[in-house]
Scaffold this motif. Sequence first.
Motif, PDB file in Angstrom:
ATOM      1  N   TYR B  40       0.915  -7.130   5.600  1.00 31.10           N
ATOM      2  CA  TYR B  40       0.251  -8.386   5.934  1.00 31.10           C
ATOM      3  C   TYR B  40       0.303  -8.670   7.428  1.00 31.10           C
ATOM      4  O   TYR B  40      -0.648  -9.130   8.030  1.00 31.10           O
ATOM      5  CB  TYR B  40       0.877  -9.549   5.170  1.00 31.10           C
ATOM      6  CG  TYR B  40       0.176  -9.811   3.860  1.00 31.10           C
ATOM      7  CD1 TYR B  40      -1.209  -9.686   3.765  1.00 31.10           C
ATOM      8  CD2 TYR B  40       0.872 -10.172   2.717  1.00 31.10           C
ATOM      9  CE1 TYR B  40      -1.858  -9.904   2.570  1.00 31.10           C
ATOM     10  CE2 TYR B  40       0.235 -10.402   1.520  1.00 31.10           C
ATOM     11  CZ  TYR B  40      -1.147 -10.274   1.453  1.00 31.10           C
ATOM     12  OH  TYR B  40      -1.806 -10.483   0.284  1.00 31.10           O
ATOM     13  N   PHE B  41       1.461  -8.411   8.020  1.00 30.27           N
ATOM     14  CA  PHE B  41       1.593  -8.804   9.415  1.00 30.27           C
ATOM     15  C   PHE B  41       1.074  -7.741  10.383  1.00 30.27           C
ATOM     16  O   PHE B  41       0.528  -8.071  11.416  1.00 30.27           O
ATOM     17  CB  PHE B  41       3.034  -9.188   9.738  1.00 30.27           C
ATOM     18  CG  PHE B  41       3.370 -10.552   9.184  1.00 30.27           C
ATOM     19  CD1 PHE B  41       2.935 -11.698   9.840  1.00 30.27           C
ATOM     20  CD2 PHE B  41       4.044 -10.686   7.986  1.00 30.27           C
ATOM     21  CE1 PHE B  41       3.194 -12.955   9.321  1.00 30.27           C
ATOM     22  CE2 PHE B  41       4.308 -11.945   7.454  1.00 30.27           C
ATOM     23  CZ  PHE B  41       3.886 -13.080   8.120  1.00 30.27           C
ATOM     24  N   LYS B  42       1.259  -6.482  10.032  1.00 30.42           N
ATOM     25  CA  LYS B  42       0.825  -5.440  10.964  1.00 30.42           C
ATOM     26  C   LYS B  42      -0.561  -4.902  10.655  1.00 30.42           C
ATOM     27  O   LYS B  42      -1.166  -4.247  11.485  1.00 30.42           O
ATOM     28  CB  LYS B  42       1.826  -4.287  10.967  1.00 30.42           C
ATOM     29  CG  LYS B  42       3.176  -4.677  11.559  1.00 30.42           C
ATOM     30  CD  LYS B  42       4.026  -3.462  11.757  1.00 30.42           C
ATOM     31  CE  LYS B  42       5.282  -3.778  12.529  1.00 30.42           C
ATOM     32  NZ  LYS B  42       6.130  -2.610  12.688  1.00 30.42           N
ATOM     33  N   GLY B  43      -1.004  -5.128   9.439  1.00 29.86           N
ATOM     34  CA  GLY B  43      -2.339  -4.656   9.093  1.00 29.86           C
ATOM     35  C   GLY B  43      -2.311  -3.363   8.304  1.00 29.86           C
ATOM     36  O   GLY B  43      -1.253  -2.775   8.059  1.00 29.86           O
ATOM     37  N   LEU B  44      -3.484  -2.926   7.940  1.00 29.92           N
ATOM     38  CA  LEU B  44      -3.584  -1.768   7.050  1.00 29.92           C
ATOM     39  C   LEU B  44      -3.284  -0.453   7.760  1.00 29.92           C
ATOM     40  O   LEU B  44      -3.314   0.600   7.140  1.00 29.92           O
ATOM     41  CB  LEU B  44      -4.977  -1.712   6.413  1.00 29.92           C
ATOM     42  CG  LEU B  44      -5.245  -2.837   5.416  1.00 29.92           C
ATOM     43  CD1 LEU B  44      -6.650  -2.725   4.859  1.00 29.92           C
ATOM     44  CD2 LEU B  44      -4.246  -2.816   4.279  1.00 29.92           C
ATOM     45  N   ASN B  45      -2.974  -0.523   9.052  1.00 34.37           N
ATOM     46  CA  ASN B  45      -2.552   0.712   9.724  1.00 34.37           C
ATOM     47  C   ASN B  45      -1.213   1.189   9.170  1.00 34.37           C
ATOM     48  O   ASN B  45      -0.783   2.300   9.464  1.00 34.37           O
ATOM     49  CB  ASN B  45      -2.461   0.493  11.226  1.00 34.37           C
ATOM     50  CG  ASN B  45      -1.599  -0.701  11.576  1.00 34.37           C
ATOM     51  OD1 ASN B  45      -0.438  -0.776  11.175  1.00 34.37           O
ATOM     52  ND2 ASN B  45      -2.156  -1.647  12.306  1.00 34.37           N
ATOM     53  N   THR B  47      -0.785   1.894   6.237  1.00 37.45           N
ATOM     54  CA  THR B  47      -1.098   2.829   5.165  1.00 37.45           C
ATOM     55  C   THR B  47      -1.564   4.137   5.784  1.00 37.45           C
ATOM     56  O   THR B  47      -1.746   4.222   6.989  1.00 37.45           O
ATOM     57  CB  THR B  47      -2.241   2.292   4.291  1.00 37.45           C
ATOM     58  OG1 THR B  47      -3.447   2.351   5.054  1.00 37.45           O
ATOM     59  CG2 THR B  47      -1.979   0.871   3.863  1.00 37.45           C
ATOM     60  N   MET B  49      -4.414   5.364   4.821  1.00 36.30           N
ATOM     61  CA  MET B  49      -5.847   5.403   4.564  1.00 36.30           C
ATOM     62  C   MET B  49      -6.567   5.745   5.871  1.00 36.30           C
ATOM     63  O   MET B  49      -6.043   5.514   6.951  1.00 36.30           O
ATOM     64  CB  MET B  49      -6.333   4.056   4.052  1.00 36.30           C
ATOM     65  CG  MET B  49      -5.936   3.788   2.623  1.00 36.30           C
ATOM     66  SD  MET B  49      -6.737   2.326   1.975  1.00 36.30           S
ATOM     67  CE  MET B  49      -5.598   1.065   2.458  1.00 36.30           C
ATOM     68  N   ASP B 112      -4.893  -5.120  -0.466  1.00 33.72           N
ATOM     69  CA  ASP B 112      -5.795  -4.046  -0.064  1.00 33.72           C
ATOM     70  C   ASP B 112      -6.871  -4.477   0.928  1.00 33.72           C
ATOM     71  O   ASP B 112      -7.395  -3.651   1.655  1.00 33.72           O
ATOM     72  CB  ASP B 112      -6.443  -3.456  -1.318  1.00 33.72           C
ATOM     73  CG  ASP B 112      -7.232  -2.205  -1.006  1.00 33.72           C
ATOM     74  OD1 ASP B 112      -6.653  -1.305  -0.379  1.00 33.72           O
ATOM     75  OD2 ASP B 112      -8.409  -2.150  -1.360  1.00 33.72           O
ATOM     76  N   VAL B 113      -7.200  -5.743   0.958  1.00 30.89           N
ATOM     77  CA  VAL B 113      -8.288  -6.136   1.860  1.00 30.89           C
ATOM     78  C   VAL B 113      -7.754  -6.311   3.272  1.00 30.89           C
ATOM     79  O   VAL B 113      -6.610  -6.668   3.483  1.00 30.89           O
ATOM     80  CB  VAL B 113      -9.008  -7.417   1.388  1.00 30.89           C
ATOM     81  CG1 VAL B 113      -9.701  -7.171   0.081  1.00 30.89           C
ATOM     82  CG2 VAL B 113      -8.071  -8.588   1.301  1.00 30.89           C
ATOM     83  N   GLY B 114      -8.615  -6.048   4.224  1.00 31.79           N
ATOM     84  CA  GLY B 114      -8.204  -6.100   5.622  1.00 31.79           C
ATOM     85  C   GLY B 114      -7.987  -7.517   6.122  1.00 31.79           C
ATOM     86  O   GLY B 114      -7.244  -7.752   7.055  1.00 31.79           O
TER      87      GLY B 114
ATOM     88  N   GLY D 114     -13.009  -6.896   4.829  1.00 29.83           N
ATOM     89  CA  GLY D 114     -12.281  -5.640   4.854  1.00 29.83           C
ATOM     90  C   GLY D 114     -12.012  -4.982   3.522  1.00 29.83           C
ATOM     91  O   GLY D 114     -10.968  -4.357   3.348  1.00 29.83           O
ATOM     92  N   ARG D 153      -9.096  -6.995  13.876  1.00 25.97           N
ATOM     93  CA  ARG D 153      -8.479  -6.025  12.967  1.00 25.97           C
ATOM     94  C   ARG D 153      -8.854  -6.380  11.510  1.00 25.97           C
ATOM     95  O   ARG D 153      -9.095  -7.541  11.188  1.00 25.97           O
ATOM     96  CB  ARG D 153      -6.956  -6.145  13.136  1.00 25.97           C
ATOM     97  CG  ARG D 153      -6.132  -5.261  12.265  1.00 25.97           C
ATOM     98  CD  ARG D 153      -5.108  -6.054  11.475  1.00 25.97           C
ATOM     99  NE  ARG D 153      -3.982  -6.506  12.277  1.00 25.97           N
ATOM    100  CZ  ARG D 153      -3.072  -7.359  11.816  1.00 25.97           C
ATOM    101  NH1 ARG D 153      -3.176  -7.873  10.604  1.00 25.97           N
ATOM    102  NH2 ARG D 153      -2.083  -7.730  12.584  1.00 25.97           N
ATOM    103  N   GLY D 154      -8.925  -5.348  10.693  1.00 28.05           N
ATOM    104  CA  GLY D 154      -9.091  -5.585   9.260  1.00 28.05           C
ATOM    105  C   GLY D 154     -10.514  -5.712   8.775  1.00 28.05           C
ATOM    106  O   GLY D 154     -10.738  -6.210   7.673  1.00 28.05           O
TER     107      GLY D 154
END
Lengths: 56, 417, 733, 266, 196
Positions: B40-45, B47, B49, B112-114, D114, D153-154
Amino acid sequence: MFPFSFEWVWDMGHIVFHGGLWYALSILGMGMTYCIIKAVYDTVKSKDGGHGSGHH
Amino acid sequence: MDSALIPNGVKRCSIGQFAVWIAINGAILLWGVWALLLIYFKGLNQTNMTNAYGFALWIWADLAVIALGGGAFFTGLLRYIIGKDELKHIINYAVLIGFVCYSSALLILAIDVGQPLRAWFIFWHANVHSMLTEVAFCLTCYFGVLTIEYIPLILENRQLNRVPFFHHLAHNMHHIMALFAATGAFLSFFHQGSLGGVTGVLYGRPFGFRTGLLVWPWTFFLYTWSAAACGPCFTIFITRITEMATGKKLVKDNVIDLLAKIAGWMLATYMVAKIIDTWYWAAVTAPSMGFTLMDFYSNNPGSAYGIWILIAEILVCGVLPAVLLLMPSLRRNPSVLFAAVTLAVLGACLNRWVMVLQMQAAPVLSFEPWFTYFPSWQEVATTILPVAYGVILISLSYRYLPIFPQEPELNPIEGGK
Amino acid sequence: MKIDRRSFLAFVIGGAAGSTLSPLPWKLTDDISIWTQNWPWTPVPPRGERTFVTSTCTLCPGGCGISVCKVDDRVIKVEGLKGHPVNDGGICPLGLSAAQLLYSSTRVPGPLKKVAGGWQEVSWSSALGDIAFQLSELRAKAMPESVAWISESDRGTTAELCKRLLTVFGSPNYIRTPSLQDTLETALYLTQGQRAMAGFDLEQADFVLSFGAGLIEGWGSPGHMLRARSAMRAHGGRITHIDPRLSKTAAKADRWIPIQPGTEGALALGLAHVIIREGLFRKEFVDGRTAGFEAFKQLAGEGFAPEAVAKLTGIDAKTIVGLAQSFAGAKKPLAVCGRGSGRVPGGLQEALAVHYLNALVGSINRPGGVIAVPEPEYINWPEPEMDATASKGMQQPRLDGAGSSEAPLARYLLNRLPKALASASASPVQALFVSGANPVHGLAGTAAVAQAFRKIPLIVSLSPFMDETAAMAHYILPTHTSLERYEDVPSALGFPRPVLGLSKPAIKPLLNTKHAGDVVIELARALRSPVAGAFPWADYEGCLKQTLGGSWAALTKAGFVVDAKFSPSGFETASKKFEFKNSELAKLPAFAAAAAPGDERSFPLLLVPYDTLRLAVGAVGSPPFLMKTLEETVLQQDDVLVEINPSTAGGLGLVEGAAAMLSTPQGRARVRVHITDGIMPGLVAMPRGLGHTAHDKFLAGKGVNINDLIAPVEDPASGFEAGWGIRAKLAKA
Amino acid sequence: MDQHNGSNKKFGMVIDLDKCTGCGACMVACMAENNVPVREDETNKMLSLHWMRVYRLTNGKPFPQSEECFLPRPCQHCEGHHGHSPCVSVCPATATDYDMHTGIVSQIPTRCFGCRYCMAACPYHVRQFNWWDPVWPDGMERMLNPNVSVRMRGIVEKCSFCYHRYQIAKDKAYAEGRRELQEGEYQTACTQACPAGAILFGDLNNPKHAVARIAQPDPAREGKSRNPNAFRLLERLGTNPKIYYLSTREWVRKAGDTEVRKPEKA
Amino acid sequence: MENPKANITSTAAGQHEKKDGAGGPIILFFILGLAASLVVGWVFVPETFYYTKEQPIDFSHAVHNELVDNGCQSCHFFRADGSYSGSPRLAQCIECHQEANSDDPNEIRFVEEYVKKGREVPWLVYSRQPACVFFSHAAHVKMAAIDCVTCHGPIGESDSLRPYMKMDDCAECHAQAKVSAGSVQTQKDGCLVCHH
């Protein structure tokens, strides 16, 4: 901001989709409303009944 | 200590033992929560993916738990609409498992959502032509149905049930449960289907694309069908595991047998449909887009996406369990039954895996390579999180709620109360 | 009334109901989503007025016209200048990235002085004062020739100012960094008697035969070459490219002929052999306008028969004959040489052989041929007055030996400087200025270069960036970047017509930097008389304006002026003809291919560098944009990938992407391999421009500097750097 | 009163692969124009943001028969069937759209939340996710273009055919009292930058435009080109893209089709 | 499902209920909660969370409008490339305000703080669009011939400013005018008409 500004369209897709959706939601909503009201009614009734019968 | 909360007529382990069990699972849960916060805080990076793998472990997990959670709607349908009355002895558990699956699915979707903080756009600015919109709406609504189905179970807790309002509410909800179940079945049909539609409509992805009926690709129906087939298998699977864990028989054999038989038929018919679909796809749809079947399967030895995966899904985890479940003599053997439902569950998971991940791994442009992906620990942790959560919720429910109506009868307490 | 659990519950439920009826949750939800759309850490570029500044790119000698897009006082982007004769709107990726260099974090913010191994910020006056003091001491000690200046260009007002400073100071040691230009201008000089730039009219040629020249990989003026290639193809022109590697130029050529590296010159002579033997040469040119043809006929006739050349080059004799026939049979054939982007001068004999090939088909000074483009003559400053010290200093031999009896043809031999420094006990260079060059990274055998430079007591870097050479310096006098300064661009490299361009500041200098010209003028002033007397200008801008005189108005408006009347002049040799043979040519040693250094048994492979437009080489490091465009087959994380043939890989047990240790007689480096059919077996190809230790995090520490691994090779005919590779070994890491 | 200007346009490109030299100028021009951030490590191309990517294609033959070709790949702006491009109809939040007036597939970063469904839908990998916060090296944020918003981002982003340049060009035309643009007034950044002149951009519906003359789209066959050297990527899928590629080499034209699969690399 | 057990518990609960008394206080608490949250939601939060900012200089459009010759265009104009200049920059202001023209403290402060120091005034612009919006003044003013006041209100005559517009306001007009109904998704304007 409101969906009606842009993305809302009165077409078959929206009617079928939202029709089905709200139909289902109304059933759920009405069902739950019925249950709750009936439960309140039953509660009050059974309380009165309790008084009347003097049970316990 | 908590004996006042434990249903009458059943025996539960000591509170200490229970606390240790919950603590272990709680630790796993917290690990998942930690990963979730990181994401949540750092983002999907956080993962692994990539732009090639926009959907990964989570979406697979999502599709898989929803398919397996299908036991709830299908058992409900059988019990309340078709009138298979015996199933009332397992419906509570099916609902609970469904509740766990669907709440997990929603949780995973929310990770899962950005942009989770504007994920509500999917409802507010909905594009009704998107399969994902249909999934989101029906999933949320059906989760509401499952909650409605689960509430009376909670209210039947010994202490809660003492409150007259709760008692009456539970009673009334039970009374019109058929209505809710029917609505649930309606919603389930559509969202299970739309999940199938998610990949089926992607005409840019020949691996996932299917022709179909009106706006629905064949995968739409296959997904619903497979959820109806494998969901009950998962219910049986979890029930058996619960029985093993508690060391008690909780559901009578005739109930399980009935559900297994129905699941067998569903699975068998599903397999027929699936095989026809696969054949049509391989022989007609894909070639029309310039692909042969083997283009979709990696020729690399030891590849995760070799042709073995198709064989495993259809034969080993499809046809085989269907046969095992349909033969009364076989399915009545507890070990065979367990093996069969396990395979069926695996089959559903494998199907979702292939439709989500292999679809993206297989290159469409001739000059792109096969893409690979291996989940990061954060993805694994957040995927295990729902499992731990499910174990905890099931444990709590089992301990404090009368989930298994047949339990007191099957496990009479000596010198009973 | 008792407040119990139930009352509390009622209160909470009431509160929840009330909240939903108030705008709070809805507004909050909306606000949160709006917040995600305007996260304060996501930059918002300010709006403003969009303007364009017409200028000329000075990031390479290509001389492309640019249009700098600004919004208020920010430079947004650099675009190609439509209608410019060189590039007509197109632009190379480096030119496009100029704004990133302008706003680079590796820029030196102001004058720096090295104190105890660290940098100390100093004022301009103190830095220039200190340097002037040390220079004065050298003059006092009567050793003005111990001052050297290294620069990437020797043309234009800035270079002339630097040279003028050295002259009046008393040092002949102005050294231009090596490039193909060295050999080409020498070849022109030897055969045509002209000191001119070699221009190539690719656009109008119909058969281009490239001997490894990376025509679309930075060779000449990239902006022009790419455009010219398209234009040439549009009228049916074809390109044949000879290269051991399927370079971009090879890939885009109509025909690619792999060759054993180092034998390109032999092939050229082989082709000449066939052309002469079969009488395919242009008689009217050879007979009428050349001299010494018989001698050449003899040279090409002996030992360069197709069979012999085939053995040497690995190209079969039939192909050689066919190639010679198609080349000579074309209407406007053009042969070009210079490996890759022409960073390395290469062997003079090889350049001559290719030049002779052009002469055989008459492609000299005619449309579609090689054109001698004269130096523009707008810098007409009065001869400076020199004192005795200066005159004496100027009579000293150059430190790099250029022009000496050993290398009479060379004007600059930077490649020799490290050796000259290393061999002397006390450094013959007491003060070194480096402007617009990064020799510590860019010269072959970097270890020796750095070691030699360490002997120099005073190194002054005039780099805008903290590059490898600047990092070694004692003073950094940061200059403006290309978008902050005036600069005259006397020609566009390899462009077949004279174009005078002007680089104009698009933006006021962002940092405490100065124009290199102003540094020279102020340094001269600080050195006082007589040095100061040679610089009558208030500042560089004034000097430039005065120098350009009448062209100034046109240049500031359009960004360039062209000599519309230009037509190539005749030959200025003694015979007034193109000379295949003359007294100076006769002095050259016999043609021999340069071998790669190293022992074949310990180093069974050959390491060759290659160039790409996606990597900057030379004075500037690749900006982040360029690094981002690098293919995944060139760089993986911090590892450079070297290209090898599958057969080479198979023999070594290497698979795609595998880590390997690459060793040469010069050193070793960890690399990864990219297996491709686009390279000759036995070769290892590595890009130039990586392996920086300085610059920003986008560039530093990425890949390997090939100059760490290769050794300098001197051309026996000219003294120029002529290395094209080195023997190497590759092993699984 | 539909104030839309005149006839429907269908902006598209013709990219001459024989001219393209793979220099990368289009990529850089695109990044600079569209505020595409750069990261320290951009070597994993599937984590890298690039609206324009130049692919290197090989014919797969052994040395010395090996050939290479460079293929710039912007968003293909697929029309699909009647504007139902693969990505547009799947977006659950209407963050992407197909505009019948310009033929441009839009992507609105502030609407996108996203879900990445569009990325899964796109067979060309033109849609990319902002896995990280966009960060510019210290000071380099000064070169950001105010005409293109920086994406947070996202969310998913992609090539917009430099739509903002269309807006700017229209503004200029409006200021001069015109509604219609001349050919060339609206050009994408990559078209403008290409030093080899390999990219042409214009209105495929306008027979006067070079792109229409060269691409010769056949409306009866969903825009398939009548030019024997022209092809579009993955035409058989029915994506109906608006980027036409030209190549005189057959293997290149085949590589753009789905039928030829490259032998897998080990 | 029904069993005697449930009956027993229900009566037990009934007994419990009696002790607590009637539902009156519960409703009271409900109403209390409702009222409290309504106050918080409608009054307290907007008061605390949202605030008004003062312009750096108290600028009067009315005063300026009287002094200039060319109405709004005197300061807000189209550039040659069709873009709109928006709020004037310091350079423009200086044309008249090199020195203070009056003893208005605001003007004096403006000259002292900004003109003399060469600083741009950080005007707070109500009509400023977020980064993701492209607004073409040319399209609206030149092509559609919409008056400034239609969107900005009679700002030239007063100091009161119209609150900024939300997307819905744009949408309303665009939907009515069917500005560019090319969207496949909505059959209305495509998002790209304004957004990037």
